[in-house]
Design a protein around this motif. Structure first.
Motif, PDB file in Angstrom:
ATOM      1  N   LEU A  16       0.828  -1.210   0.000  1.00 24.19           N
ATOM      2  CA  LEU A  16       0.000   0.000   0.000  1.00 24.19           C
ATOM      3  C   LEU A  16       0.861   1.259   0.000  1.00 24.19           C
ATOM      4  N   ASP A  17       1.974   1.203   0.713  1.00 21.30           N
ATOM      5  CA  ASP A  17       2.884   2.351   0.730  1.00 21.30           C
ATOM      6  C   ASP A  17       3.406   2.646  -0.677  1.00 21.30           C
ATOM      7  N   ALA A  18       3.783   1.588  -1.392  1.00 24.99           N
ATOM      8  CA  ALA A  18       4.273   1.762  -2.759  1.00 24.99           C
ATOM      9  C   ALA A  18       3.181   2.316  -3.669  1.00 24.99           C
ATOM     10  N   ALA A  19       1.951   1.854  -3.477  1.00 24.74           N
ATOM     11  CA  ALA A  19       0.842   2.307  -4.319  1.00 24.74           C
ATOM     12  C   ALA A  19       0.540   3.786  -4.090  1.00 24.74           C
ATOM     13  N   TYR A  20       0.312   4.170  -2.838  1.00 20.86           N
ATOM     14  CA  TYR A  20      -0.054   5.558  -2.540  1.00 20.86           C
ATOM     15  C   TYR A  20       1.105   6.515  -2.797  1.00 20.86           C
ATOM     16  N   SER A  21       2.318   6.069  -2.508  1.00 26.07           N
ATOM     17  CA  SER A  21       3.484   6.922  -2.727  1.00 26.07           C
ATOM     18  C   SER A  21       3.633   7.281  -4.195  1.00 26.07           C
ATOM     19  N   GLN A  22       3.358   6.326  -5.082  1.00 22.31           N
ATOM     20  CA  GLN A  22       3.468   6.577  -6.519  1.00 22.31           C
ATOM     21  C   GLN A  22       2.254   7.316  -7.071  1.00 22.31           C
ATOM     22  N   SER A  23       1.057   6.961  -6.607  1.00 23.10           N
ATOM     23  CA  SER A  23      -0.161   7.558  -7.155  1.00 23.10           C
ATOM     24  C   SER A  23      -0.343   9.006  -6.707  1.00 23.10           C
ATOM     25  N   GLY A  24       0.167   9.318  -5.509  1.00 27.27           N
ATOM     26  CA  GLY A  24       0.002  10.667  -4.980  1.00 27.27           C
ATOM     27  C   GLY A  24      -1.335  10.892  -4.312  1.00 27.27           C
ATOM     28  N   ILE A  25      -2.166   9.856  -4.195  1.00 25.99           N
ATOM     29  CA  ILE A  25      -3.447   9.980  -3.495  1.00 25.99           C
ATOM     30  C   ILE A  25      -3.161  10.139  -2.004  1.00 25.99           C
ATOM     31  N   THR A  26      -3.778  11.131  -1.375  1.00 25.65           N
ATOM     32  CA  THR A  26      -3.386  11.498  -0.006  1.00 25.65           C
ATOM     33  C   THR A  26      -4.407  11.119   1.067  1.00 25.65           C
ATOM     34  N   ASP A  77       5.815  19.200   3.812  1.00 29.51           N
ATOM     35  CA  ASP A  77       5.434  18.759   2.470  1.00 29.51           C
ATOM     36  C   ASP A  77       5.084  17.273   2.403  1.00 29.51           C
ATOM     37  N   THR A  78       5.307  16.545   3.498  1.00 30.29           N
ATOM     38  CA  THR A  78       4.984  15.121   3.525  1.00 30.29           C
ATOM     39  C   THR A  78       3.504  14.925   3.821  1.00 30.29           C
ATOM     40  N   LYS A  79       2.839  14.156   2.973  1.00 22.70           N
ATOM     41  CA  LYS A  79       1.426  13.844   3.170  1.00 22.70           C
ATOM     42  C   LYS A  79       1.304  12.410   3.685  1.00 22.70           C
ATOM     43  N   ILE A  80       0.619  12.249   4.800  1.00 24.34           N
ATOM     44  CA  ILE A  80       0.467  10.935   5.419  1.00 24.34           C
ATOM     45  C   ILE A  80      -0.926  10.388   5.134  1.00 24.34           C
ATOM     46  N   VAL A  81      -0.985   9.204   4.539  1.00 27.81           N
ATOM     47  CA  VAL A  81      -2.253   8.503   4.335  1.00 27.81           C
ATOM     48  C   VAL A  81      -2.518   7.673   5.586  1.00 27.81           C
ATOM     49  N   GLN A  82      -3.571   8.024   6.298  1.00 26.66           N
ATOM     50  CA  GLN A  82      -3.855   7.383   7.579  1.00 26.66           C
ATOM     51  C   GLN A  82      -4.550   6.036   7.370  1.00 26.66           C
ATOM     52  N   LEU A  83      -3.858   4.958   7.716  1.00 25.08           N
ATOM     53  CA  LEU A  83      -4.479   3.642   7.637  1.00 25.08           C
ATOM     54  C   LEU A  83      -5.563   3.514   8.718  1.00 25.08           C
ATOM     55  N   PRO A  84      -6.631   2.763   8.461  1.00 26.73           N
ATOM     56  CA  PRO A  84      -7.771   2.706   9.391  1.00 26.73           C
ATOM     57  C   PRO A  84      -7.560   1.744  10.552  1.00 26.73           C
ATOM     58  N   TYR A  85      -6.595   2.066  11.401  1.00 26.42           N
ATOM     59  CA  TYR A  85      -6.346   1.225  12.568  1.00 26.42           C
ATOM     60  C   TYR A  85      -7.575   1.127  13.472  1.00 26.42           C
ATOM     61  N   TYR A  86      -8.462   2.111  13.366  1.00 29.49           N
ATOM     62  CA  TYR A  86      -9.629   2.132  14.233  1.00 29.49           C
ATOM     63  C   TYR A  86     -10.656   1.051  13.887  1.00 29.49           C
ATOM     64  N   LEU A  87     -10.605   0.505  12.685  1.00 32.34           N
ATOM     65  CA  LEU A  87     -11.570  -0.525  12.314  1.00 32.34           C
ATOM     66  C   LEU A  87     -11.273  -1.820  13.074  1.00 32.34           C
ATOM     67  N   PRO A  88     -12.248  -2.398  13.749  1.00 32.98           N
ATOM     68  CA  PRO A  88     -12.007  -3.648  14.472  1.00 32.98           C
ATOM     69  C   PRO A  88     -11.499  -4.762  13.559  1.00 32.98           C
ATOM     70  N   ASP A  89     -11.857  -4.692  12.274  1.00 31.16           N
ATOM     71  CA  ASP A  89     -11.477  -5.750  11.341  1.00 31.16           C
ATOM     72  C   ASP A  89     -10.204  -5.444  10.563  1.00 31.16           C
TER      73      ASP A  89
END
Length: 445
Positions: free
Chosen positions: A218-228, A388-400
């Protein structure tokens, strides 16, 4: 396709809490006034408080040193230290929430933050931080990660430290090949290709295909796509066409520029393989620095933050954040907060993270000499704290989240590497599960 999302952690918590709670405290975005027990008191700010270290044994010595410093400066407060092994910390907290005996203050990582917070056990810390000497001195990206992991708009954890994704590369091999450092994705792919010589068992990259493979993918995907952002409304962006294209390019490296054994390699095997062979690059984190140093020596490798896009913009997924929380049942929240404020101050936070080998949450500590002497940590801290760093927050809050990202989809990622599943189908399956989990969380919240 019908998705069956297993809820092992949720079931475990339900058993621990019993029918008494009956999910009455599971309001999404709980404001901290939940009904899971004693609401405690501010207290006198003096006397004894209990601190639970959620990585007992590993961090015991440094925490006892910090406690001694604290008690010297605050002679009217005594801190009772209780070390809990990391593997049992979550269950220990769950049991205490049900039966009583929670500490005044404790270590709570982002992986368990939402689960403890949703039971109403944690004190919101926004107003305390706003009035604190720590205000403006903590990494905003880590504060944002802490807040996001708590599944609401309240800050339930003060971050102490974080790790960061690192691209380790063999400087000797790069120099011999006349290659630039892999600072961008374009340079990364060029290096992966040029350094590969299968006839001589040399490869440009080692990809993580075994346990723990989803976050790097996922890091490789978002880092390349630029989706934030991980979400667009209540729908995940993981299967956005840009992410699909980015991950397709990444997994195409497998067996072309990587060893075939990578399909089964977790981080331990991957690191050992990189340290002992002639592989050009490895994507891991700061935790493997000492392994590389011992195996290769300082002159043969270097660690950089994950590559940027060609325009220099950096996007990365959130890493787990360690932190401290005040428990609502505490009879002396004033003293508990004083301890947190002290532990995350410049000097103490620097001392803790030098021992732990992690990035300080305190931005002043992140400038200290020990970090400046360790280039990978210095660059990681700069990237993490950079505006300038954009962090994509993974959904750790989801029980699943843990089930979806591990047991559900690690086998699927291996199918992708082996050509038995397309990247599009992989990400669509992941998205369907995540969207269902998000809807379920909101419905029950």
């Amino acid at each position: 396709m019908k998705i069956n999302i297993r809820r092992s952690r949720r079931a475990a918590v339900a058993v621990a809490l019993g029918s008494v709670l009956a999910l009455t405290a599971t309001a999404c975005g709980d404001d901290g006034s939940g009904s899971s027990g004693d609401k405690g008191d501010e207290g006198s700010g003096k006397g004894e408080i209990t601190f639970w270290d959620n990585n007992g044994g590993v961090r015991t010595d440094i925490w006892k040193e910090i406690i001694a410093d604290f008690e010297k400066k605050n002679p009217d407060i005594k801190v009772k230290y209780v070390g809990i092994p990391a593997a049992s910390a979550q269950s220990k907290y769950d049991t205490a929430i049900q039966g009583g005996g929670l500490p005044d203050v404790g270590g709570v990582g982002t992986a368990m933050l939402a689960e403890i917070g949703v039971q109403g056990a944690l004190e919101p810390l926004d107003s305390r931080l706003d009035k604190s000497t720590l205000k403006g001195k903590l990494s905003q990206n880590l504060i944002d990660s802490s807040r996001a992991a708590g599944a609401g708009d309240k800050l339930l954890q003060i971050p102490t430290s974080s790790n960061n994704g690192t691209l380790w590369y063999r400087t000797d091999l790069f120099r011999a090949a006349g290659l630039d450092a892999p600072t961008t994705w374009t340079k990364f792919y060029a290096a992966a290709d040029k350094l590969t010589n299968k006839g001589k068992n040399r490869f440009g990259f080692t990809i993580r295909g075994g346990e723990g493979s989803i976050a790097p993918a996922l890091d490789a995907a978002y880092s390349q796509s630029g989706i934030t952002s991980f979400w667009n409304g209540d729908k995940t962006t993981v299967n956005d066409p840009k992410n699909i294209a980015a991950l397709e390019k990444y997994v195409a490296l497998y067996k072309k520029d990587t060893p075939s054994a990578d399909v089964n390699n977790d981080f331990t095997k991957m690191v050992a393989q990189w340290d002992s062979g002639t592989i050009g690059m490895l994507s891991h984190n700061l935790g493997s620095y000492q392994d590389h140093l011992k195996a290769l020596g300082a002159g043969k490798f270097r660690g950089l933050p994950s590559p940027t896009q060609d325009n220099g913009s950096r996007v990365q997924i959130s890493n787990p954040v360690d932190g401290l929380s005040v428990f609502k049942s505490s009879k002396n929240k004033t003293a508990a907060w004083k301890f947190i404020e002290f532990a995350v101050s410049h000097e103490e936070n620097s001392k803790y993270n030098e021992s732990a080998g992690q990035i300080p949450a305190n931005t002043e500590a992140a400038q200290d000499a020990w970090i400046q002497k360790s280039e990978p940590t210095k660059l990681a801290a700069a990237a993490l704290n950079g505006g300038d760093t954009k962090i994509v927050q993974l959904p750790y809050y989801l029980p699943d989240w843990a089930t979806i990202s591990k047991s559900d989809n690690e086998p699927n990622f291996q199918k992708v590497l082996l050509g038995k599943m397309s990247v599009k189908d992989f990400l669509n399956t992941l998205a369907e599960q995540l969207n269902a989990a998000q809807a379920d969380w909101k419905k029950n919240g």
